[in-house]
Write a protein that holds these residues in place. Sequence first.
Motif, PDB file in Angstrom:
ATOM      1  N   SER A 190      41.396  69.049  78.911  1.00 55.23           N
ATOM      2  CA  SER A 190      41.998  68.794  77.604  1.00 55.23           C
ATOM      3  C   SER A 190      41.223  69.534  76.531  1.00 55.23           C
ATOM      4  O   SER A 190      40.062  69.913  76.713  1.00 55.23           O
ATOM      5  CB  SER A 190      41.999  67.287  77.291  1.00 55.23           C
ATOM      6  N   GLN A 191      41.889  69.718  75.395  1.00 55.87           N
ATOM      7  CA  GLN A 191      41.272  70.351  74.241  1.00 55.87           C
ATOM      8  C   GLN A 191      41.355  69.390  73.066  1.00 55.87           C
ATOM      9  O   GLN A 191      42.444  68.979  72.666  1.00 55.87           O
ATOM     10  CB  GLN A 191      41.986  71.662  73.888  1.00 55.87           C
ATOM     11  N   GLU A 192      40.195  69.006  72.529  1.00 61.21           N
ATOM     12  CA  GLU A 192      40.163  68.172  71.333  1.00 61.21           C
ATOM     13  C   GLU A 192      40.168  69.095  70.122  1.00 61.21           C
ATOM     14  O   GLU A 192      39.471  70.106  70.100  1.00 61.21           O
ATOM     15  CB  GLU A 192      38.921  67.285  71.335  1.00 61.21           C
ATOM     16  N   LYS A 193      40.964  68.752  69.112  1.00 55.80           N
ATOM     17  CA  LYS A 193      41.107  69.616  67.949  1.00 55.80           C
ATOM     18  C   LYS A 193      40.719  68.881  66.669  1.00 55.80           C
ATOM     19  O   LYS A 193      40.897  67.678  66.557  1.00 55.80           O
ATOM     20  CB  LYS A 193      42.542  70.129  67.835  1.00 55.80           C
ATOM     21  N   SER A 194      40.192  69.617  65.728  1.00 54.06           N
ATOM     22  CA  SER A 194      39.977  69.220  64.334  1.00 54.06           C
ATOM     23  C   SER A 194      38.771  68.323  64.096  1.00 54.06           C
ATOM     24  O   SER A 194      38.462  68.019  62.953  1.00 54.06           O
ATOM     25  CB  SER A 194      41.230  68.533  63.748  1.00 54.06           C
ATOM     26  N   VAL A 203      35.343  67.900  66.636  1.00 54.15           N
ATOM     27  CA  VAL A 203      34.206  68.671  67.142  1.00 54.15           C
ATOM     28  C   VAL A 203      34.645  69.853  67.997  1.00 54.15           C
ATOM     29  O   VAL A 203      33.833  70.686  68.373  1.00 54.15           O
ATOM     30  CB  VAL A 203      33.239  67.773  67.950  1.00 54.15           C
ATOM     31  N   GLY A 204      35.938  69.931  68.312  1.00 50.80           N
ATOM     32  CA  GLY A 204      36.460  71.083  69.035  1.00 50.80           C
ATOM     33  C   GLY A 204      36.022  71.183  70.471  1.00 50.80           C
ATOM     34  O   GLY A 204      35.868  72.286  71.004  1.00 50.80           O
ATOM     35  N   GLU A 205      35.814  70.055  71.130  1.00 53.64           N
ATOM     36  CA  GLU A 205      35.320  70.047  72.497  1.00 53.64           C
ATOM     37  C   GLU A 205      36.447  70.204  73.514  1.00 53.64           C
ATOM     38  O   GLU A 205      37.579  69.814  73.273  1.00 53.64           O
ATOM     39  CB  GLU A 205      34.591  68.736  72.784  1.00 53.64           C
ATOM     40  N   LYS A 206      36.079  70.754  74.665  1.00 52.35           N
ATOM     41  CA  LYS A 206      36.946  70.717  75.837  1.00 52.35           C
ATOM     42  C   LYS A 206      36.450  69.596  76.750  1.00 52.35           C
ATOM     43  O   LYS A 206      35.243  69.417  76.910  1.00 52.35           O
ATOM     44  CB  LYS A 206      36.919  72.051  76.577  1.00 52.35           C
ATOM     45  N   SER A 222      33.047  69.116  78.592  1.00 53.67           N
ATOM     46  CA  SER A 222      32.598  70.147  79.530  1.00 53.67           C
ATOM     47  C   SER A 222      31.413  70.934  78.983  1.00 53.67           C
ATOM     48  O   SER A 222      30.685  71.577  79.730  1.00 53.67           O
ATOM     49  CB  SER A 222      33.748  71.095  79.858  1.00 53.67           C
ATOM     50  N   GLU A 223      31.237  70.902  77.659  1.00 49.47           N
ATOM     51  CA  GLU A 223      30.100  71.555  77.025  1.00 49.47           C
ATOM     52  C   GLU A 223      29.322  70.506  76.243  1.00 49.47           C
ATOM     53  O   GLU A 223      29.877  69.490  75.835  1.00 49.47           O
ATOM     54  CB  GLU A 223      30.561  72.683  76.098  1.00 49.47           C
ATOM     55  N   LYS A 224      28.044  70.753  76.007  1.00 49.32           N
ATOM     56  CA  LYS A 224      27.204  69.756  75.353  1.00 49.32           C
ATOM     57  C   LYS A 224      26.627  70.297  74.054  1.00 49.32           C
ATOM     58  O   LYS A 224      25.428  70.281  73.826  1.00 49.32           O
ATOM     59  CB  LYS A 224      26.091  69.307  76.300  1.00 49.32           C
ATOM     60  N   ASP A 225      27.529  70.790  73.183  1.00 47.20           N
ATOM     61  CA  ASP A 225      27.082  71.291  71.890  1.00 47.20           C
ATOM     62  C   ASP A 225      26.611  70.153  70.990  1.00 47.20           C
ATOM     63  O   ASP A 225      25.775  70.337  70.118  1.00 47.20           O
ATOM     64  CB  ASP A 225      28.229  72.042  71.195  1.00 47.20           C
TER      65      ASP A 225
END
Length: 296
Positions: free
Chosen positions: A126-130, A132-135, A167-170
Amino acid sequence: MQLMATLRTSVNIAVATALLGMSSLASAERIEESPSAGAMVADAVIARPLYFVLSQAGALVYGATLPFTLLGGNADEAAETLVVTPLQAAFVRCLGCGKVENSVGSLDEGEGKMIRHFVMVSGGVSQEKSFVGEKFLSGGLYLGTHFSLVDDSRFDVMLGGRQLMASEKDVGDENLSSLEIVSRFGKAVNGWLELSGKLGLSRWKYKVDSDVDITGISDIKASSFDFFWGVGAAAQLSENWRVGLDYTRYDLTVEDNITLSGVAATDADALAFQARLADGIDTNLELLDLNITYMF
């Protein structure tokens, strides 16, 4: 902000409802009635929205009582009465008509309808928007009841949960968990392919074990109730197995129920991130996932 969030959620539901309703109406069998213009307007403005609300309220009751109705052996009757009957009235009737061809209540099992229970496992991205912009990577498990009617219409009512991990840990160890009640309805095409739409309610929790150096916060928690909608396709592999692909859109809004821990902002970026959280979380998730279903 609360008013705007409520209006936006209502618009999303209305759009999904309208699209699914038009699709179902286009494929419904012709009923020998000649409704007046007034009946059509009253049906569109009052009756169909009411039946839709009843179906979703019924789905909540069905989902909440599913473990008990399965043990009692009447889960299919509960789903038929609480969810499928009002869904048919909302989407399958011709505009202004007073009856439904192949009404689920008028069909006998094995002679016009088939009822089965199922377990569905799903996984995807999934793609979160608006915000933190995380996948996210997603996994879900659902239990429900499936109705196959003689006119090729299909109805599912299910209760389940979904876990999403960034999936990423920004930002940090970020995850979402969701408890869901879903009603799904569609049509069988060529006997083996099913096209469907779905609507549901989720109780979700958002949690971040954050890197303080990045955000100035060691822990973030939030939770909310939100509606979601989606579309999908499924192929029948055998009598008991089917595989499907779904698109789901979640709109997540939290204004008050946010908890921050270990606040230790030391730079402008951390302060800016905290300021965004102070304004609430208003974001959406678009999820594409593959699911495997076992019927029993």
